[in-house]
Scaffold this active site. Structure first.
Site, short mmCIF file in Angstrom:
data_model
loop_
_atom_site.label_atom_id
_atom_site.label_comp_id
_atom_site.label_asym_id
_atom_site.label_seq_id
_atom_site.Cartn_x
_atom_site.Cartn_y
_atom_site.Cartn_z
N ASP A 66 0.88 -1.15 0.00
CA ASP A 66 0.00 0.00 0.00
C ASP A 66 0.93 1.23 0.00
O ASP A 66 2.10 1.11 0.39
CB ASP A 66 -0.86 -0.05 1.26
N ASP A 70 0.00 5.11 0.74
CA ASP A 70 -0.27 6.10 1.79
C ASP A 70 -0.32 5.41 3.15
O ASP A 70 -1.15 4.53 3.38
CB ASP A 70 -1.61 6.77 1.47
N ARG A 74 -11.69 8.38 -2.86
CA ARG A 74 -11.97 9.81 -2.64
C ARG A 74 -13.46 10.07 -2.42
O ARG A 74 -13.85 10.76 -1.47
CB ARG A 74 -11.46 10.61 -3.84
N SER A 82 -5.18 5.26 -4.36
CA SER A 82 -5.05 6.66 -4.78
C SER A 82 -4.87 6.85 -6.28
O SER A 82 -4.03 6.21 -6.92
CB SER A 82 -3.86 7.31 -4.07
P1 B16 Z 1 -6.91 9.95 -4.00
P2 B16 Z 1 -3.71 4.09 -0.09
C1 B16 Z 1 -5.63 5.95 -0.22
O1 B16 Z 1 -4.30 5.56 -0.46
C2 B16 Z 1 -5.72 6.81 1.03
O2 B16 Z 1 -5.36 6.04 2.18
C3 B16 Z 1 -7.11 7.33 1.21
O3 B16 Z 1 -7.18 8.17 2.35
C4 B16 Z 1 -7.52 8.11 -0.05
O4 B16 Z 1 -8.87 8.58 0.06
C5 B16 Z 1 -7.39 7.18 -1.25
O5 B16 Z 1 -6.05 6.71 -1.35
C6 B16 Z 1 -7.76 7.88 -2.55
O6 B16 Z 1 -6.80 8.87 -2.80
O7 B16 Z 1 -7.91 10.97 -3.58
O8 B16 Z 1 -5.50 10.46 -4.10
O9 B16 Z 1 -7.33 9.19 -5.23
O10 B16 Z 1 -3.66 4.01 1.41
O11 B16 Z 1 -4.63 3.04 -0.71
O12 B16 Z 1 -2.34 4.13 -0.72
MG MG Z 2 -2.80 3.21 3.29
#
Ligand code: B16
Ligand code: MG
Length: 209
Positions: free
Chosen positions: A7, A9, A47, A114
């Site tokens: 993963d 984030d 998101r 993300s």
């Molecule tokens: P984005 P991961 C996730 O990343 C985040 O943990 C989550 O908080 C966020 O809403 C999601 O990505 C979408 O991100 O708005 O940049 O598309 O933990 O799966 O790496």
């Molecule tokens: Mg994460």
């Protein structure tokens, strides 16, 4: 085992703080209460699903058009914050540990919800570094659905039973287990009941190789 799927984030980099700041700004402009505890529920969640969680505290309904505008506003703020990222923002031990894992012959991949994954990897100096990148741009269903990790395994041409998934979010551990991967939990996911292998530091992965 033949591969590690990471993963992004909360595992490789602390962009969770940037998500928090961006959602906080959007929520406060709408007079909606938002705190770190609510932000923890957004880990690994897409998101639009994150926005629905933020809007649980609103005192009115939002139309799909309004929601679209708020999601875009949040992403604009988030991207400005992301522009500050440098390779120095990789979590401690990540660079050395990934190098060792590679040297032992394992494949490494990203499995992130993300849509900003390519930009984040570029800012961190990881453009073209991973053997596969599966992210919010190539999936229909976000975690806890296993799609993002199944796509990563497919790109590596490996079976889920050959891959570890490393996650910080409960939704990510659920996704890994639903896909029949071995789930390694770090940070908040280390204490989660469904986690197969809890670790306290990224370099603890060296004990598995
Ligand atoms: P984005 P991961 C996730 O990343 C985040 O943990 C989550 O908080 C966020 O809403 C999601 O990505 C979408 O991100 O708005 O940049 O598309 O933990 O799966 O790496
Ligand atoms: Mg994460």
């Amino acid at each position: 085992m033949k591969a590690f799927i990471f993963d992004l984030d909360g595992v490789i980099v602390g962009t969770d703080e940037y998500h928090y700041l961006a959602w906080k700004q959007v929520a406060s402009e709408e007079n909606i209460y938002f705190d770190k505890k609510i932000n923890d529920r957004l880990r690994g969640v897409s998101r639009m699903e994150s926005l629905d969680i933020v809007l649980e505290r609103a005192d009115r309904e939002y139309t799909p058009e309004e929601k679209q505008i708020l999601a875009e506003k949040k992403n604009d703020i988030y991207k400005i914050l992301l522009a500050n990222l440098t390779p120095g923002d990789r979590f401690e031990g990540v660079t050395e540990t990934l190098e060792e894992i590679r040297k032992k012959g394992y494949k490494i991949a990203i499995g992130s919800s993300s849509k900003n994954t390519p930009f984040i990897l570029e800012r961190l100096g990881y453009r073209n570094y991973f053997d596969a990148v599966s992210d919010g741009n190539n999936i229909k269903h976000s975690k806890p659905d296993p799609e993002v990790f199944l796509k990563a395994a497919e790109m590596l041409q490996l079976d889920p039973s050959d891959c570890y998934v490393v996650e910080d979010a409960e939704s990510g551990i659920d996704a890994a287990k639903a896909g029949k991967f071995t789930a390694i939990g770090i940070g908040p996911a280390a204490g989660y009941v469904k986690t197969d292998i809890p670790i306290s530091h990224f370099s603890d992965l060296l004990k598995l190789i």
